[in-house]
Design a protein around this motif. Structure first.
Motif, PDB file in Angstrom:
ATOM      1  N   THR A 109     -59.262  63.210  85.235  1.00 31.95           N
ATOM      2  CA  THR A 109     -58.838  63.411  86.627  1.00 31.95           C
ATOM      3  C   THR A 109     -59.259  64.789  87.113  1.00 31.95           C
ATOM      4  OG1 THR A 109     -56.908  62.002  86.204  1.00 31.95           O
ATOM      5  CG2 THR A 109     -56.862  63.352  88.192  1.00 31.95           C
ATOM      6  N   ASN A 115     -56.127  60.179  90.027  1.00 33.47           N
ATOM      7  CA  ASN A 115     -57.354  59.654  89.438  1.00 33.47           C
ATOM      8  C   ASN A 115     -57.848  58.440  90.234  1.00 33.47           C
ATOM      9  OD1 ASN A 115     -59.080  58.005  87.618  1.00 33.47           O
ATOM     10  ND2 ASN A 115     -58.610  59.603  86.130  1.00 33.47           N
ATOM     11  N   SER A 124     -61.212  58.447  92.513  1.00 25.74           N
ATOM     12  CA  SER A 124     -62.248  57.448  92.193  1.00 25.74           C
ATOM     13  C   SER A 124     -62.643  56.674  93.438  1.00 25.74           C
ATOM     14  CB  SER A 124     -61.743  56.487  91.116  1.00 25.74           C
ATOM     15  OG  SER A 124     -61.474  57.177  89.905  1.00 25.74           O
TER      16      SER A 124
END
Length: 747
Positions: A60, A266, A270
């Motif tokens: 992350t 995270n 993404s």
């Protein structure tokens, strides 16, 4: 256990307050659950479960570096932006002190429109760390951009400069490149903190390519859960941890990492980094949504004025004001319709403004009426369409209730009738309407409400008989003068607006007589209101206030005259006659002679013609207090705790509603009732009486409410209904309940 509440139709929520917080992205919520139940390891543990957790954490961090263009420097996970700001300020101030720059000659600068977390942090740690530097705000232009000329003059003495990437209220996007060039040209060794909370996902950030020293971020502003954030610290920038202990985050921030929150980041990072289709919209699409939402808003408010606009803003924030509206008017209207927006500042019973718009130098009405509509970068086309449709539907409600001036045929507008009480801060204005004769009288208008009065008179097709003032000080009331001009009152009037040819005013079944009552000012009258031949109320100006008496130390004031006026007035009153004042400093709305005597102990002997020395001494003491007050007050009112009102929790609502003869009193304004009927929240069988706060006293005056009735009072949040319950309690009502939290907790 109480039975669940059986409601009628449900009202879906349209959420347009994303700058405050956002819902958690579905993929982020799934990542949180996965981490809490499956990948729950402690990143500091050396076994396999801990190693996997550590790997997920560092992945992350790597994604954050890619997203921010921060291939060097530190990315530190925090509890949120406030912690990041505190840590940055402490780190900078420790370095400033170590360099011997403590003292008032050193400046700590922050943008005048910064989030309060920044200046408050500066003040707190500047004192606690004994840096004792001078804290100064950088002025902004009317666009919301920092005034670079002013900054240029301040920079030579600056040790720390705090700015923001995008403003949370206005969406104004600062020119970081221009700021960097100026800061590094004049004071290259100054530390630079940039609040990036509203920037992530909405504008490009390449932090390593800049000389920004500190950049805090918050997860819940971009579809993450609350309690997670991160801080960027430039390589080489001084750093001192705010939290020490177990040495997590490489010793930069101790405490076991919030791995579920980090997992949510995270998922969000993404999604933001996808090169193909993504839940996050392009800037072009966001500008399109902004245009669609503005079009819908202008259908409701044709006179809408933007307080910030392109090219100076990010597209996801719309900050606007509407002439004639306070922020609370629009906020309540939208909330009743299930549309969640926010005001430019916190709402309260007092009229407040936005410090951000004040700093921009915008007119006061724009500050007091500022509304922020904010959507997120993951808004869908369907969500935008639903929001636009819901907003557009309010146009009919606004026209129906004369909230804006339209060409609508007045005959199609529901007829208003009776007494309306309007408040602006502590000022009280009154509108008396007779629906049968189509006539109206305005009493004690204030300028900020003038447009509202014009809209009502013209929208209802009423004939205005008079605009009256209960008293004047040194100058005429500009609001009254303006209203007489705009509404074409041509009959000859005296200084206070009373038609010179008449001894009394007849308004259908209402009759208004006046009585000279000087003392607070030289030119002062009380207006006695009769209805169908019976005395119902008196408009007493500042002679008697709810909880006090008018002052006599201003030009034209006279204590002896005030005493005589009180004695003269009370000879015409019954103990329970409703007394309406031109100011209400304690949110009591109305008083009676009986209450006035009870709340002002000296009044009874004064009315009896005794205690004159004590009366004069009290007036002198009152005058001294009022002269030292920070704002102008027309009388001294002691604000004391009100009687407690029985509160009912939502879970106990059904049991109370089963009580025989109970009446549900909806004290929201008519436009809120039209936008969101109680059928959405309460059982359809409940008997509902709609009496907005502006009509509460009229409902008592005309007998619609009786003291022996059991009443459940409701509003949006529970605040206005509590206020209404206190007003009724003072008028002798005893069976009162207030729905705690209002209908908001039932939605």
């Amino acid at each position: 256990m109480s039975a669940p509440i059986q409601r009628g139709r449900t009202l879906s929520e349209v959420y347009l307050d994303n700058n405050a917080t956002t819902p958690v992205l579905a993929s982020a919520a799934a990542a949180v659950l996965q981490t809490m139940q499956q990948d729950f390891g402690n990143p500091s543990s050396s076994h396999s479960t801990g190693i996997k957790a550590k790997a997920a954490l560092e992945q992350t961090r790597s994604l954050a570096r890619l997203l921010l263009g921060a291939d060097n420097g530190d990315i530190i996970f925090t509890s949120g932006a406030t912690e990041g700001i505190q840590t940055s300020v402490i780190s900078a101030l420790q370095a400033i002190r170590a360099h011997g720059l403590a003292g008032p000659e050193t400046l700590l600068l922050y943008g005048a429109t910064e989030h309060k977390a920044v200046p408050e942090s500066l003040k707190h740690w500047n004192t606690l760390l004994q840096v004792n530097a001078t804290i100064e705000a950088i002025p902004v232009l009317d666009t919301g951009l920092l005034d670079l000329d002013a900054l240029k003059k301040l920079l030579p003495r600056a040790a720390l400069v705090c700015t923001m990437a995008a403003n949370n209220e206005t969406g104004v996007r600062q020119d970081l490149q221009a700021l960097e060039q100026l800061i590094r040209q004049i004071k290259p060794d100054a530390y630079w903190l940039v609040d990036c909370v509203q920037a992530l996902g909405k504008m490009s950030l390449q932090l390593a390519a800049t000389t920004i020293d500190y950049a805090p971020f918050s997860g819940h502003k971009l579809y993450g859960p609350k309690g997670i954030g991160f801080l960027y610290v430039r390589a080489g920038a001084p750093y001192r941890p705010l939290i020490t202990g177990g040495g997590q985050e490489g010793g930069l921030r101790s405490g076991t990492e919030n791995l579920p929150g980090i997992a949510a980041l995270n998922a969000i990072f993404s999604e933001l980094l996808k090169t193909g289709p993504s839940q996050f919209c392009s800037e072009e699409v966001l500008w399109h949504y902004r245009t669609e939402l503005l079009t819908a808003l202008k259908k409701v408010f044709p006179a809408l004025v933007l307080n910030s606009d392109a090219p100076f803003v990010i597209p996801t924030t719309i900050n606007f004001s509407v002439p004639g509206f306070f922020a609370k008017d629009i906020l309540d209207l939208f909330d009743a319709a299930g549309i969640r927006i926010s005001s430019g500042s916190a709402c309260s019973s007092k009229v407040t403004g936005s410090f951000v718009l004040d700093a921009m130098g915008l007119e006061r009405w724009r500050s007091e009426g500022a509304i922020r509509l904010s959507f997120g970068p993951a808004m869908t086309a369907a969500e935008c369409a639903e929001a636009c449709a819901r907003i557009s539907s309010l146009a009919a409600v606004v026209r129906e209730h004369c909230l804006v001036l339209t060409d609508t045929d007045p005959l199609n507008v529901p007829s208003a009738d009776g007494l309306y009480q309007f408040k602006y801060d502590a000022c009280c204005s009154y509108l008396l309407i007779c629906a049968k004769s189509r006539q109206a009288i305005i009493i004690d208008p204030v300028l900020p409400l003038a447009e509202r009065f014009v809209n009502i008179i013209q929208g209802q097709g009423l004939s205005l008989l008079a605009v009256l003032d209960t008293h004047l000080h040194q100058t005429t009331n500009q609001a009254s003068v303006l209203l007489r001009q705009l509404l074409a009152l041509t009959a000859q009037q005296d200084l206070l607006g009373w038609p010179v040819a008449l001894t009394e005013l007849q308004l259908g079944s209402y009759q208004l007589k006046r009585l000279a009552t000087p003392g607070h000012s030289e030119h002062a009258f009380s207006f006695l209101l009769h209805h169908q031949g019976k005395l119902k109320a008196a408009f007493v100006g500042d002679l008697i206030l709810p909880g006090g008496l008018g002052r006599t130390d201003m030009p034209g004031g006279n204590a002896a005259a005030l005493q005589q006026s009180l004695r003269t007035l009370t000879q015409h009153l019954y103990p329970d006659t409703l007394l309406f004042s031109s100011h209400d400093y304690a949110q009591r709305f109305v008083t009676t002679l009986e209450q006035a005597v009870r709340e002002t102990p000296l009044l009874e002997p004064i009315l009896a013609g005794s205690a004159l020395d004590a009366w004069q001494q009290t007036l002198n003491e009152q005058a001294l207090v009022l002269q030292q007050a920070s704002s102008h007050l027309c009388g001294l009112v002691e604000v004391s705790p009100q009687d407690a009102i029985a509160l009912v929790q939502p879970v106990a609502l059904m049991q109370l509603l089963a009580q025989q003869d109970l009446i549900v009193l909806d004290v929201r304004e008519p436009y809120e009732q039209s936008a969101g009927a109680l059928i959405h929240y309460l059982p359809t069988a409940a008997e509902v009486l709609q009496v907005p706060l502006s009509r509460l006293c009229n409902a008592v005056l005309d007998g619609k409410l009786q003291p022996e009735q059991p009443l459940l009072l409701v509003c949006r949040s529970g605040n206005r209904s509590l206020l209404a319950a206190r007003v009724l309690r003072r008028l002798g009502f005893s069976q009162l309940w207030n729905l705690q939290g209002g209908v908001a907790l039932l939605s």
